[in-house]
Design a protein around this motif. Structure first.
Motif, PDB file in Angstrom:
ATOM      1  N   ASP A   1       0.829  -1.210   0.000  1.00  0.00           N
ATOM      2  CA  ASP A   1       0.000   0.000   0.000  1.00  0.00           C
ATOM      3  C   ASP A   1       0.863   1.259   0.000  1.00  0.00           C
ATOM      4  OD1 ASP A   1      -2.172  -1.652   0.079  1.00  0.00           O
ATOM      5  OD2 ASP A   1      -2.423  -1.539   2.253  1.00  0.00           O
ATOM      6  N   ALA A   2       1.951   1.257   0.784  1.00  0.00           N
ATOM      7  CA  ALA A   2       2.829   2.433   0.830  1.00  0.00           C
ATOM      8  C   ALA A   2       3.510   2.661  -0.511  1.00  0.00           C
ATOM      9  CB  ALA A   2       3.867   2.262   1.942  1.00  0.00           C
ATOM     10  N   VAL A   3       3.965   1.573  -1.157  1.00  0.00           N
ATOM     11  CA  VAL A   3       4.612   1.714  -2.470  1.00  0.00           C
ATOM     12  C   VAL A   3       3.621   2.233  -3.504  1.00  0.00           C
ATOM     13  CG1 VAL A   3       5.696   0.419  -4.342  1.00  0.00           C
ATOM     14  CG2 VAL A   3       6.364  -0.019  -1.985  1.00  0.00           C
ATOM     15  N   ALA A   4       2.393   1.745  -3.459  1.00  0.00           N
ATOM     16  CA  ALA A   4       1.389   2.210  -4.417  1.00  0.00           C
ATOM     17  C   ALA A   4       1.094   3.697  -4.240  1.00  0.00           C
ATOM     18  CB  ALA A   4       0.109   1.388  -4.264  1.00  0.00           C
ATOM     19  N   ALA A   5       0.975   4.160  -2.995  1.00  0.00           N
ATOM     20  CA  ALA A   5       0.713   5.581  -2.749  1.00  0.00           C
ATOM     21  C   ALA A   5       1.887   6.436  -3.200  1.00  0.00           C
ATOM     22  CB  ALA A   5       0.425   5.808  -1.265  1.00  0.00           C
ATOM     23  N   THR A   6       3.117   5.981  -2.940  1.00  0.00           N
ATOM     24  CA  THR A   6       4.297   6.740  -3.363  1.00  0.00           C
ATOM     25  C   THR A   6       4.383   6.797  -4.882  1.00  0.00           C
ATOM     26  OG1 THR A   6       5.448   6.035  -1.360  1.00  0.00           O
ATOM     27  CG2 THR A   6       6.792   6.888  -3.150  1.00  0.00           C
ATOM     28  N   SER A   7       4.124   5.683  -5.541  1.00  0.00           N
ATOM     29  CA  SER A   7       4.174   5.659  -7.006  1.00  0.00           C
ATOM     30  C   SER A   7       3.137   6.591  -7.608  1.00  0.00           C
ATOM     31  CB  SER A   7       3.954   4.225  -7.508  1.00  0.00           C
ATOM     32  OG  SER A   7       4.945   3.353  -7.001  1.00  0.00           O
ATOM     33  N   GLU A   8       1.970   6.642  -6.999  1.00  0.00           N
ATOM     34  CA  GLU A   8       0.925   7.533  -7.515  1.00  0.00           C
ATOM     35  C   GLU A   8       1.358   8.990  -7.452  1.00  0.00           C
ATOM     36  OE1 GLU A   8      -3.698   8.790  -6.428  1.00  0.00           O
ATOM     37  OE2 GLU A   8      -2.718   7.114  -5.403  1.00  0.00           O
ATOM     38  N   LYS A   9       1.934   9.404  -6.309  1.00  0.00           N
ATOM     39  CA  LYS A   9       2.398  10.787  -6.179  1.00  0.00           C
ATOM     40  C   LYS A   9       3.551  11.075  -7.126  1.00  0.00           C
ATOM     41  CE  LYS A   9      -0.431  12.056  -2.925  1.00  0.00           C
ATOM     42  NZ  LYS A   9      -1.449  13.105  -3.148  1.00  0.00           N
ATOM     43  N   PHE A  10       4.486  10.132  -7.245  1.00  0.00           N
ATOM     44  CA  PHE A  10       5.642  10.363  -8.103  1.00  0.00           C
ATOM     45  C   PHE A  10       5.241  10.439  -9.568  1.00  0.00           C
ATOM     46  CE2 PHE A  10       9.008   8.535 -10.778  1.00  0.00           C
ATOM     47  CZ  PHE A  10       9.982   9.505 -10.594  1.00  0.00           C
ATOM     48  N   ASN A  11       4.289   9.604  -9.991  1.00  0.00           N
ATOM     49  CA  ASN A  11       3.858   9.640 -11.387  1.00  0.00           C
ATOM     50  C   ASN A  11       3.229  10.985 -11.743  1.00  0.00           C
ATOM     51  OD1 ASN A  11       4.738   7.028 -11.839  1.00  0.00           O
ATOM     52  ND2 ASN A  11       2.759   6.103 -11.310  1.00  0.00           N
ATOM     53  N   LYS A  12       2.486  11.577 -10.799  1.00  0.00           N
ATOM     54  CA  LYS A  12       1.928  12.910 -11.059  1.00  0.00           C
ATOM     55  C   LYS A  12       3.041  13.936 -11.217  1.00  0.00           C
ATOM     56  CE  LYS A  12      -2.443  12.132  -8.617  1.00  0.00           C
ATOM     57  NZ  LYS A  12      -3.312  12.571  -7.489  1.00  0.00           N
ATOM     58  N   LEU A  13       4.060  13.869 -10.362  1.00  0.00           N
ATOM     59  CA  LEU A  13       5.198  14.780 -10.477  1.00  0.00           C
ATOM     60  C   LEU A  13       5.959  14.533 -11.766  1.00  0.00           C
ATOM     61  CD1 LEU A  13       6.971  16.955  -9.167  1.00  0.00           C
ATOM     62  CD2 LEU A  13       8.204  15.141  -7.986  1.00  0.00           C
TER      63      LEU A  13
END
Length: 649
Positions: free
Chosen positions: A602-614
């Motif tokens: 879950d933590a990796v998925a949330a981080t990936s989501e934020k990074f992909n937007k950036l």
């Protein structure tokens, strides 16, 4: 006379013979079989005629039979003899619902038998039975009983049901059942409780399982586990033995040898923590185990039921480890507490949205008239002056006298007219119409990840100085003024403490503040700030968006100036009045959405989501600058490459 006498003699003879005839008919019919080298199929035909049964003969059933019978036999005895003859020649009969099949013995155990046609099961009939074993182990009886079963029969043990499955002749199965009843007699199993004085029951059970694997089932022997057992009663530090007398004597002797005082008087162990904090766990263990050691003394004259001994725990912050020392009983309980508390804590991703929408409209309309005498002074003799519109009357008169251009009002239209005659009389008219409009949409979306039940804070803003004091020191003919200031963070602040419940709810203690520096205000001696703050405690489901609060403000201001009496004249009064209208609307809403991150995925998925937007924002900038595209999977540092950052700037 003769006829009557004859009839009487006949009736008397009938009465005498009637019982004898009844006895003859009551006797069962019997047969004697005497065959020598007869074909087996002819023998089957003869048995079918006697018993009335229908037979189906396997083509492989062939041979010669010899049967010698000296005593008469009834139908059931004939059929039993028939089965014995077939058995001698390697054949057997399998009864069905309608017919009886005569087959080879090796094929008999694959066929089901229907025995309902027989008043009693023939002793030579091949049948299948399940024998339930109550005390002994069924698998252990299989090698013992297998030599007693015919080679064409079947014997198997079922471990789950502790039963035997046997296919053999009825007489042989009856014999095996008698043997099983003798072997399946219950042993003298008893339960015994042994109180340990020095050793800890948890360690003692492990040692006994290693020393007696055959009895305690450590070698994969499930039957031994059912017959013998050693159970630890940690509450009272006692062992419970179950088994026969020889087993209990053996285990009791081992316990006496092992239950000796410890050479060091205690034990020391280092526990490396994975997730918990060593300092916090030290405080917990000190409190809990301290209470246990106080209760271990027990009351006077009564036996203690708690583990006895001292206990100490120390924290190594560098390694995040615990060093514990104490008696085995207390060590065991401490390790269980540490194992229950040293778990990965859940995290919560908190996303907030602060939306502020403002709309400002203004309209000004005014007419100013002035008449002055140039020969006198610049002060008008007659005029109207309204301060709620752009250019003042003094500016108009000054421009007329100096023959300069009147600067038009910004944001509207200005129409002026005037004249100066030869007598020095000056007059002027100024018409001004202004309209202003301002709209703003401010959106802030701060987000933060924090541990369960851990306070977190995020601040985005400026560090603004505020004057807190001012004084002047005079001495030796010099003046030394100084001012004291205090710096304070002005901007967006989000402080949240989440608590996750067992049913997936998130309890949020929220403190959200939005503060900004306001425009200069009259009569203000220092900086003025606008502040909006929310302090609340809410409940939200995982992924649910909730609104914390909102503010809707609508300010409508009308400022009207006019000349008395003249300004009240319909239509014409507009020439002697000035009107200013202002309307300001503000909408402020604060939204919050918590997301529970239970594990690493879950933590990796949330981080990936934020990074992909950036990353998408970075790609848009690179495309605008004409830079080559890069793969997001190569390296995150490419996003912040110093060489390319200078070009982007």
């Amino acid at each position: 006379m003769y006829n009557h006498k004859t009839n009487f003699l006949r009736a008397l003879a009938l009465l005498i013979l009637l019982p004898l005839m009844s006895m003859a008919y009551g006797q069962e019919e019997t047969w004697r079989l005497n065959l020598k080298d007869a074909d087996i199929r002819a023998f089957v035909t003869q048995v079918a005629d006697i018993t009335g049964y229908s037979f189906v003969v396997d083509p492989r059933v062939k041979g010669k039979v010899t049967v010698l019978s000296s005593a008469p036999m009834n139908k059931n005895e004939i059929y039993d003899l028939f089965l014995a003859v077939l058995n001698v020649h390697g054949f057997t009969a399998i009864p069905g619902e309608e017919v009886i099949k005569v087959v080879q013995q090796v094929d008999a155990k694959q066929s089901a038998e229907a025995l309902g046609r027989f008043p009693s099961i023939p002793s030579e009939q091949l049948i299948t039975r399940v024998i339930q074993i109550d005390n002994a182990n069924a698998l252990e009886l299989v090698p013992i009983l297998r030599p007693l079963v015919a080679k064409y029969g079947h014997l198997a043990g079922v471990a789950a049901a502790n039963a035997l499955i046997i296919s053999d002749h009825a007489s042989n199965i009856h014999r095996i059942e008698q043997i099983v009843n003798e072997l399946d007699s219950p042993s003298k199993y008893e339960v015994e409780v042994i109180k340990l004085r020095e050793a800890w029951v948890g360690d003692m059970v492990v040692l006994l399982q290693e020393l007696a694997p055959d009895e305690l089932g450590r070698a994969g022997n499930d039957s031994a586990a059912r017959k013998y057992s050693v159970t630890a009663d940690e509450r009272s530090n006692r062992l419970i033995l179950r088994g026969d007398e020889s087993f209990r004597n053996k285990i009791r002797g081992l316990i006496v040898q092992l239950d000796q005082p410890s050479a060091s008087g205690g034990a020391t162990k280092v526990i490396r923590l994975k997730h918990a904090d060593a300092v916090n766990l030290t405080d917990i263990l000190t409190g809990v185990m301290g209470e246990l050691t106080k209760e271990s003394g027990g009351s006077a004259g009564g036996a203690s039921t708690k583990p006895q001994g001292s206990f100490a725990v120390f924290a190594d912050e560098g390694l995040n480890a615990l060093v514990i020392r104490g008696e085995p009983s207390l060590m065991q309980e401490a390790e269980e507490i540490v194992a229950a508390l040293d778990i990965r804590r859940a995290q919560v991703l908190i996303e907030a949205a602060i939306v502020e929408i403002s709309d400002e409209l203004g309209q000004d309309l005014g007419v100013q008239v002035a008449v002055g005498d140039e020969s006198g002074s610049a002060t008008p003799v007659l005029g109207t002056s309204f301060g709620n519109v752009g250019t003042s009357l003094g500016d108009v008169i000054t421009a007329i006298l100096s023959e300069s251009v009147i600067a038009p009002t910004v944001g509207g239209i200005t129409i002026g007219a005037g004249q100066r005659n030869e007598n020095g009389v000056t007059w002027g008219v100024l018409l001004q119409a202004l309209s202003t409009s301002a709209a703003a949409n401010l959106l802030s979306t701060p987000s933060i990840i924090t541990l369960d039940n851990q306070e977190s804070e995020i601040i985005v803003g400026q560090n603004v100085p505020f004057r807190t004091g001012q004084s002047t020191v005079t001495g030796d003919g010099t003046t030394n003024p100084f001012t004291t200031i205090e710096r304070r963070d002005i901007g967006l602040t989000l402080k949240v403490t989440p608590t996750i419940s067992a049913d997936g709810l998130v309890r949020l203690v929220v403190e959200q503040t939005t503060e900004s520096v306001a425009d200069s205000i009259e009569d203000a001696s220092d900086i003025v700030t606008n502040k909006r703050e929310i302090k609340t405690t809410v409940l939200a489901d995982d992924g649910e968006t909730i609104v914390l609060g909102g503010l809707t403000r609508d300010d409508y201001t009308v400022n009207k100036s006019k000349v008395p009496l003249l300004g009240d004249i319909p239509y014409l009064g507009r020439l002697f009045s000035s009107e200013s209208e202002t309307r300001v609307k503000r909408n402020l809403l604060v939204f919050l959405r918590p997301r529970i991150l239970l594990g690493k995925e879950d933590a990796v998925a949330a981080t990936s989501e934020k990074f992909n937007k950036l990353w998408d924002v970075n790609l848009d900038i690179r495309n605008k600058l004409g830079l080559p595209e890069v793969d997001s999977n190569t390296n995150v540092d490419v996003l912040f490459n110093p060489g390319e950052t200078s070009q982007m700037d």
